[in-house]
Design a protein around this motif. Structure first.
Motif, PDB file in Angstrom:
ATOM      1  N   LYS A 462       0.834  -1.209   0.000  1.00 35.35           N
ATOM      2  CA  LYS A 462       0.000   0.000   0.000  1.00 35.35           C
ATOM      3  C   LYS A 462       0.866   1.255   0.000  1.00 35.35           C
ATOM      4  CE  LYS A 462      -3.254   2.497   2.951  1.00 35.35           C
ATOM      5  NZ  LYS A 462      -3.999   2.469   4.243  1.00 35.35           N
ATOM      6  N   ARG A 465       2.730   1.698  -3.399  1.00 36.45           N
ATOM      7  CA  ARG A 465       1.876   2.192  -4.492  1.00 36.45           C
ATOM      8  C   ARG A 465       1.557   3.672  -4.315  1.00 36.45           C
ATOM      9  NH1 ARG A 465      -0.895  -2.897  -3.368  1.00 36.45           N
ATOM     10  NH2 ARG A 465      -0.243  -4.452  -4.914  1.00 36.45           N
ATOM     11  N   GLN A 466       1.401   4.109  -3.077  1.00 37.51           N
ATOM     12  CA  GLN A 466       1.176   5.538  -2.836  1.00 37.51           C
ATOM     13  C   GLN A 466       2.376   6.368  -3.277  1.00 37.51           C
ATOM     14  OE1 GLN A 466       0.146   6.093   1.278  1.00 37.51           O
ATOM     15  NE2 GLN A 466      -1.839   5.073   1.086  1.00 37.51           N
ATOM     16  N   GLN A 468       4.552   5.505  -5.652  1.00 37.10           N
ATOM     17  CA  GLN A 468       4.606   5.490  -7.112  1.00 37.10           C
ATOM     18  C   GLN A 468       3.569   6.419  -7.739  1.00 37.10           C
ATOM     19  OE1 GLN A 468       4.225   1.319  -8.055  1.00 37.10           O
ATOM     20  NE2 GLN A 468       6.454   1.054  -8.216  1.00 37.10           N
ATOM     21  N   SER A 469       2.406   6.512  -7.125  1.00 33.79           N
ATOM     22  CA  SER A 469       1.363   7.374  -7.682  1.00 33.79           C
ATOM     23  C   SER A 469       1.621   8.853  -7.463  1.00 33.79           C
ATOM     24  CB  SER A 469       0.006   7.002  -7.069  1.00 33.79           C
ATOM     25  OG  SER A 469       0.035   7.220  -5.660  1.00 33.79           O
ATOM     26  N   GLY A 470       2.344   9.213  -6.394  1.00 32.72           N
ATOM     27  CA  GLY A 470       2.576  10.623  -6.090  1.00 32.72           C
ATOM     28  C   GLY A 470       3.958  11.121  -6.400  1.00 32.72           C
ATOM     29  N   GLY A 472       5.400  11.758  -9.307  1.00 33.75           N
ATOM     30  CA  GLY A 472       5.569  12.241 -10.673  1.00 33.75           C
ATOM     31  C   GLY A 472       6.490  13.432 -10.770  1.00 33.75           C
ATOM     32  N   THR A 475      10.515  13.130  -8.869  1.00 35.62           N
ATOM     33  CA  THR A 475      11.395  11.998  -9.188  1.00 35.62           C
ATOM     34  C   THR A 475      12.852  12.303  -8.860  1.00 35.62           C
ATOM     35  OG1 THR A 475       9.881  11.422 -10.982  1.00 35.62           O
ATOM     36  CG2 THR A 475      12.067  10.380 -10.990  1.00 35.62           C
ATOM     37  N   GLN A 485      10.167  -0.069  -6.250  1.00 33.39           N
ATOM     38  CA  GLN A 485       9.820  -1.151  -7.172  1.00 33.39           C
ATOM     39  C   GLN A 485      10.533  -2.442  -6.788  1.00 33.39           C
ATOM     40  OE1 GLN A 485       7.436  -1.088  -9.539  1.00 33.39           O
ATOM     41  NE2 GLN A 485       7.846  -3.291  -9.719  1.00 33.39           N
TER      42      GLN A 485
END
Length: 597
Positions: A462, A465-466, A468-470, A472, A475, A485
């Motif tokens: 969880k 994934r949070q 990876q989604s935020g 952008g 980086t 990952q």
């Protein structure tokens, strides 16, 4: 008692004293550097105790003089004696001169430590160094004799050059000191090339020891490139030790102070802040060099020392800013300026230095966590070697500290309204929370708590994934963090392994729990008719009966109630009561008037 005897071996005469062997062959020889290094390491210099080493040199001199019958007179009169070439058939006469030089040198180094608080002892220090050089010159002169072999001659010349260089170094005669050190370095390099690798180790160590001194002398003569080499030596080793340590630290501080004179401001997160405190300027100038040295560190131990050095310098700079904040109480209490709504420049500078300190602490703990993770992956080695192996609990503690540092970062004055900064710290917090949950799950796996570990693995996924989604627009700021990952891949593999281990563990439990092997907890006296394998019956804590025994009901003692008492008529006693009352009254009256009945 010491045993002395002579033996003949190949035409060469040898003398043994205790467990020591001294060669008395045609050519006298001693290994100067090996004797010096072994004596120093075994008698105090491993811990920097020069006084202990000086005492050892004095005691060894006394033993040598007594053994050789080379006493300087008696207790009433001093009679000086000198070692001459005619008596060099025994190499212990050369040891006498060497121990004299070492005693004077160790006393000088002891005084050097004490001179930090008592500057007047520096004069005595120089006197002792001159005495050591004088003994080294005598040793070199004696070794020029034909009775001494070539290796001993070269070692005596190198020893003489080393002590001369140290004396010139203390006198700040840089050119003469560099010439002496170069001569010493050249001799030891030639000796290292002439012998085996085992014998060359000591010579190479001495060369590495005097190389910083040579570069320091070159810098003082005028070679500016030597400064960079000195700093690289210091950073690679995590700090310099020995004669050069204090001077090199002072030189680096002095060089940075000259550069700091041109530094007036610093820019951080779009705001320029003036820097007026010299200590802060010096720290900020050396920050890039220290960080580069940490990246280039060869091993974890060196990296840890560099991190500690950087954190210590940062704490000193923060303390200097705090002292500058103290005089202005209003500025410290009301940090927001009325016109702009921003914190003051000095407060913002304090926040910047605190950010550097906390970020460095996070990187240090992350570096320690990586080394512990490598140790966890190398658990194939047996645990019988007596060493404490790494555990997931150690990593959990490190990630707890990292998360606490991130919380402190979000509370820095002047950055509460910086949404990008807060978002960046939030993403970093999620990354470290994911790793923390992962190692908590690993610790549950070790104790076979499969359901708890599986829930924590889901929590790791969880968090990942949070991130990876935020991540952008952030980086670049997350490049230095561990890759989530890879963590997701590892967690998926661990989940399958966990499910398989849980199924196998459940099957093993069902197979092992047979009625004949299950112990119901009853003592032996209560299960005579039931067969049960009980290993405790042959142990010292065997359960035979319940002791103390429990309470049991028994008939109590009967109670008697006298019911006839209410129906019994007792004889009258009125006549007796009246007579007693009368006799009592008349007796009282007669007693008053003195009559007797």
């Amino acid at each position: 008692a010491r045993l002395l005897w002579l033996s003949v071996r190949g035409g060469a005469c040898e003398r043994r004293t205790g467990n020591r062997l001294y060669c008395q062959s045609a050519l006298t020889q001693i290994t100067v550097l090996q004797i010096v290094k072994e004596s120093q390491q075994q008698h105090g210099l491993r811990h920097g105790d020069f006084q202990r080493y000086r005492g050892y040199c004095s005691r060894r001199l006394r033993r040598l003089r007594k053994t050789l019958n080379f006493k300087m007179g008696n207790r009433h009169k001093f009679t000086g004696k000198k070692v001459t070439e005619e008596i060099l058939s025994d190499n212990r006469y050369l040891l006498l001169i060497l121990m004299d030089a070492e005693r004077a040198w160790s006393y000088a180094m002891q005084l050097k430590q004490e001179a930090n608080t008592e500057p007047r002892k520096r004069f005595h220090l120089l006197s002792r160094l001159r005495k050591a050089v004088k003994h080294a010159e005598e040793l070199e002169r004696l070794c020029e004799s034909n009775r001494v072999d070539a290796k001993t001659k070269l070692e005596a010349q190198a020893y003489m050059a080393y002590l001369t260089g140290m004396l010139r170094f203390e006198h700040q005669e840089w050119k003469a000191a560099m010439e002496a050190f170069n001569k010493c370095k050249t001799i030891y390099e030639k000796l290292a090339n002439a012998f085996t690798e085992e014998q060359a180790v000591l010579y190479n160590q001495r060369v590495e020891e005097i190389s910083p001194n040579i570069r320091y002398c070159a810098y003082n003569i005028g070679d500016q490139s030597a400064m960079n080499e000195l700093m690289q030596m210091r950073l690679r080793s995590g700090g310099t030790e020995g004669l050069l340590a204090e001077k090199l630290e002072a030189l680096i501080t002095q060089t940075r102070a000259k550069q700091a004179a041109t530094m007036s401001e610093v820019e951080w997160r779009g705001r320029t802040v003036p820097v007026k405190i010299d200590k802060v300027r010096i720290f900020l100038l050396g920050l890039a060099d220290n960080e580069a040295a940490i990246v280039q560190a060869e091993n974890e131990e060196t990296k840890e020392r560099l991190f500690e050095s950087l954190l210590s310098e940062c704490r000193d700079a923060i303390q200097a800013v705090r002292e500058d904040l103290k005089p202005d109480q209003k500025q410290r209490e009301h940090s927001l300026e009325n016109d702009s709504g921003k914190v003051s420049n000095i407060q913002y500078l304090h926040s910047y230095l605190t950010y550097i300190k906390l970020s460095t602490a996070i990187r240090r703990n992350e570096s320690m966590a990586k080394s512990l993770q490598k140790a966890l992956l190398q658990q194939q080695r047996s645990e019988e070697d007596g060493k404490r192996t790494a555990r997931p609990q150690d990593l959990i503690r490190l990630y707890d500290i990292i998360l606490q540092n991130l919380v402190e970062l979000t509370q820095l004055p002047g950055l509460e309204e910086d949404k990008n900064f807060q978002k960046e710290i939030g993403l970093k917090t999620l990354v470290y929370k994911a790793y923390r949950c992962f190692f908590i799950a690993q610790s549950y796996v070790l104790v076979k708590k499969w359901s708890e570990a599986l829930v924590l693995y889901e929590r790791v996924l969880k968090y990942a994934r949070q991130v990876q989604s935020g991540a952008g627009a952030y980086t670049n700021s997350l490049k230095e963090l561990p890759d989530v990952q890879d963590l997701i891949t590892q967690v998926n593999a661990e989940k399958y392994s966990l499910q398989a281990a849980a199924i196998l563990d459940a099957n093993d439990t069902q197979e092992t729990e047979s009625p004949s092997q299950v112990k119901d907890g009853k003592p032996l006296s209560e299960r005579f008719e039931t067969f049960c394998l009980d290993p405790s019956l042959v142990s010292k804590q065997v359960s035979l009966v319940h002791f103390p025994p429990g309470f049991q009901p028994i008939p109590c003692k009967p109670l008697f109630f006298d019911l006839a008492l209410n129906h019994v008529a007792f004889p009258p006693l009125e006549d007796k009561v009246e007579q007693k009352a009368k006799s009592g009254l008349t007796g009282y009256i007669k007693g008053i008037f003195g009559f007797k009945s």
